[in-house]
Design a protein around this motif. Structure first.
Motif, PDB file in Angstrom:
ATOM      1  N   THR A  58      34.246  45.587  48.923  1.00  0.00           N
ATOM      2  CA  THR A  58      34.864  44.369  49.188  1.00  0.00           C
ATOM      3  C   THR A  58      36.027  44.312  48.175  1.00  0.00           C
ATOM      4  O   THR A  58      36.276  45.082  47.210  1.00  0.00           O
ATOM      5  CB  THR A  58      33.975  43.289  49.078  1.00  0.00           C
ATOM      6  N   GLU A  60      36.238  42.269  45.973  1.00  0.00           N
ATOM      7  CA  GLU A  60      35.893  41.592  44.478  1.00  0.00           C
ATOM      8  C   GLU A  60      35.269  42.980  43.903  1.00  0.00           C
ATOM      9  O   GLU A  60      35.533  43.269  42.603  1.00  0.00           O
ATOM     10  CB  GLU A  60      34.507  40.736  44.981  1.00  0.00           C
ATOM     11  N   PHE A 366      30.063  40.367  38.673  1.00  0.00           N
ATOM     12  CA  PHE A 366      30.703  41.812  38.058  1.00  0.00           C
ATOM     13  C   PHE A 366      31.017  42.025  36.389  1.00  0.00           C
ATOM     14  O   PHE A 366      31.484  42.805  36.068  1.00  0.00           O
ATOM     15  CB  PHE A 366      31.897  42.108  39.105  1.00  0.00           C
TER      16      PHE A 366
END
Ligand code: ADE
Length: 428
Positions: A58, A60, A366
């Motif tokens: 994705t 992100e 993350f």
């Protein structure tokens, strides 16, 4: 293979510029990760290391991979779910970032594992996983490579459960940091991320009006709590099903009705499984469902809705009613055929029919992966071959940074408050 000098297997290189634009948009909502990237550029804590990442591909994730690269790592990526892949992101990673990416939306089982193998062919020193497929494959098929690996990170509840099973069986051969268990992951990504993105996926797939609908949420862990809360927030009448007494009690006291699925199946209009378990919705439940019942899954693997049983009991032809919506017809006890609508093939509806968790929440998750990778690189050889938590100081630092970027200011304890909290003599 595509992408000039960077290796990869992607759907369409011409999507790279769209991917670039969307990755930059997500980056705007990931200030904590960005600050880590800026520091990594200066300090290069991952210099000389190869990272193999099996994550949802994705926008992100692209920003995480860019951060690892900024830290000096060579990065290879594949997907942790065939339907969550954003083909434009994969194209951009190959074209712009020189990140070897093996991911094509809708890839079949064989190609999915072929892509994991392509990442393992790069001989990673660090693994990043979301569901443990990479680590499991490495341990089962390539034991000769295990000595090259200094550690790994795991993103999700299901993956951590599998890794703890490996640890208990004495087969885990390198240390893993369970990012999922960090407070700055679980409290925000699992609850707010899954809650919002699951409703987003259901709505995008069906264009359903949630207000007044009878939702049944199976599982009241941190993800299930988020889904139940958000469905209620949009006006749904929510029933929860559970197998854990504490969670069932929590759901009751949070104001939800708790029922066995055998009962809830008759009344529900929208069913969402978020348990991490298998066969949560099965033949006996499909047989009871109302005409037009919608079933969706927000648990990691596509095992929660038993589609084999549903296919076996279906009469007539299965039909695609809309993109991401498959209609099955089953015979009911009263003899009238009833339609059951399955979203996103029973795979993660939030990542298949929508874009997964918003970037602002993935910023926290993350940041944990990036800092855990730094920790594993710095302390290589020092950590035991077990599943480790994220250090509390890292958790607190990520929360502090996030608050700072949000402009939220907390109080500091006074000296006398610090002394009071540290003493055991003061009482009534
Ligand atoms: N897991 C859930 N949402 C995600 C996202 N947007 N990107 C990567 N992994 C995710």
């Amino acid at each position: 293979m595509t992408g000039g000098r960077t290796r990869g297997d992607i759907a369409d290189p011409s999507l790279a510029s769209l991917g670039r634009q969307r990755i930059a948009w997500a980056d705007g909502d990931m200030p904590v990760l960005r600050s880590i990237r800026e520091r990594f550029e200066r300090e290069r804590p991952l210099d000389g290391l190869v990272v193999g990442a099996c994550l949802h591909v994705t926008t992100e994730t692209a920003n995480l991979l860019k951060t690892l690269k900024a830290g000096g790592a060579t990065v290879l990526a594949c997907a942790s779910n065939p339907l969550s892949i954003q083909d434009d992101v994969a194209a951009c990673l190959v074209a712009d970032e020189a990140i070897a990416t093996f991911a094509v939306k809708g890839e079949n089982h064989e190609r999915y594992y072929g892509h994991i193998d392509a990442v393992l062919d790069g001989h990673p020193h660090l693994t990043m996983d979301d569901g443990c497929d990479l680590v499991s494959r490495l341990h089962q098929r390539r034991p000769h490579q295990l000595g090259e690996v200094i550690g790994g990170t795991e993103d999700t509840t299901t993956g951590v459960i599998r890794l703890r099973a490996m640890e208990a069986a004495g087969v885990l051969r390198y240390p893993i940091v369970a990012v999922n268990d960090a407070e700055t992951k679980r409290l925000f990504d699992n609850r707010h991320g899954t809650g919002q993105s699951t409703l987003d996926g259901i709505i995008r797939a069906t264009n359903l009006l949630v207000a007044g609908k009878r939702f049944v949420v199976a599982g009241y862990g941190s993800c299930g709590k988020g889904v139940a809360e958000r469905a209620r927030g949009l006006g749904a009448l929510v029933t929860v099903t559970e197998i854990d007494p504490l969670r069932a009690l929590e759901a009751v006291m949070d104001g939800f009705r708790v029922e066995p699925m055998a009962v809830a199946a008759r009344e529900g209009e929208v069913f969402v499984t978020v348990t991490g378990n298998t066969q949560v919705l099965r033949a006996e439940h499909f047989a009871e469902m109302r005409d037009g019942a919608i079933v969706a899954n927000a648990g990691h693997f596509d095992v929660e809705i038993d589609l084999v049983q549903l296919e076996a009991m279906a009469v007539g032809r299965r039909r695609t009613a809309r993109p991401m919506v498959e209609e099955f017809t089953v015979n009911s006890p009263d003899g009238a055929p009833r339609r059951i609508l399955v979203l996103a093939e029973g795979r993660l509806v939030n990542l298949s029919a929508a874009e997964g968790h918003p970037a602002a929440v993935m910023d926290l998750s993350f940041a944990n992966h990036a800092l855990a990778a730094e920790w594993l690189a710095r302390d290589r050889g020092k950590l035991s071959n077990r599943v480790h938590g994220v250090p509390a100081a890292v958790d607190a630092e990520i929360a502090r940074l996030k608050l700072q970027t949000m402009g939220t200011v907390m109080d500091e304890p006074s000296e006398s408050q610090r002394a009071y909290l540290a003493s055991w003599t003061a009482g009534t």
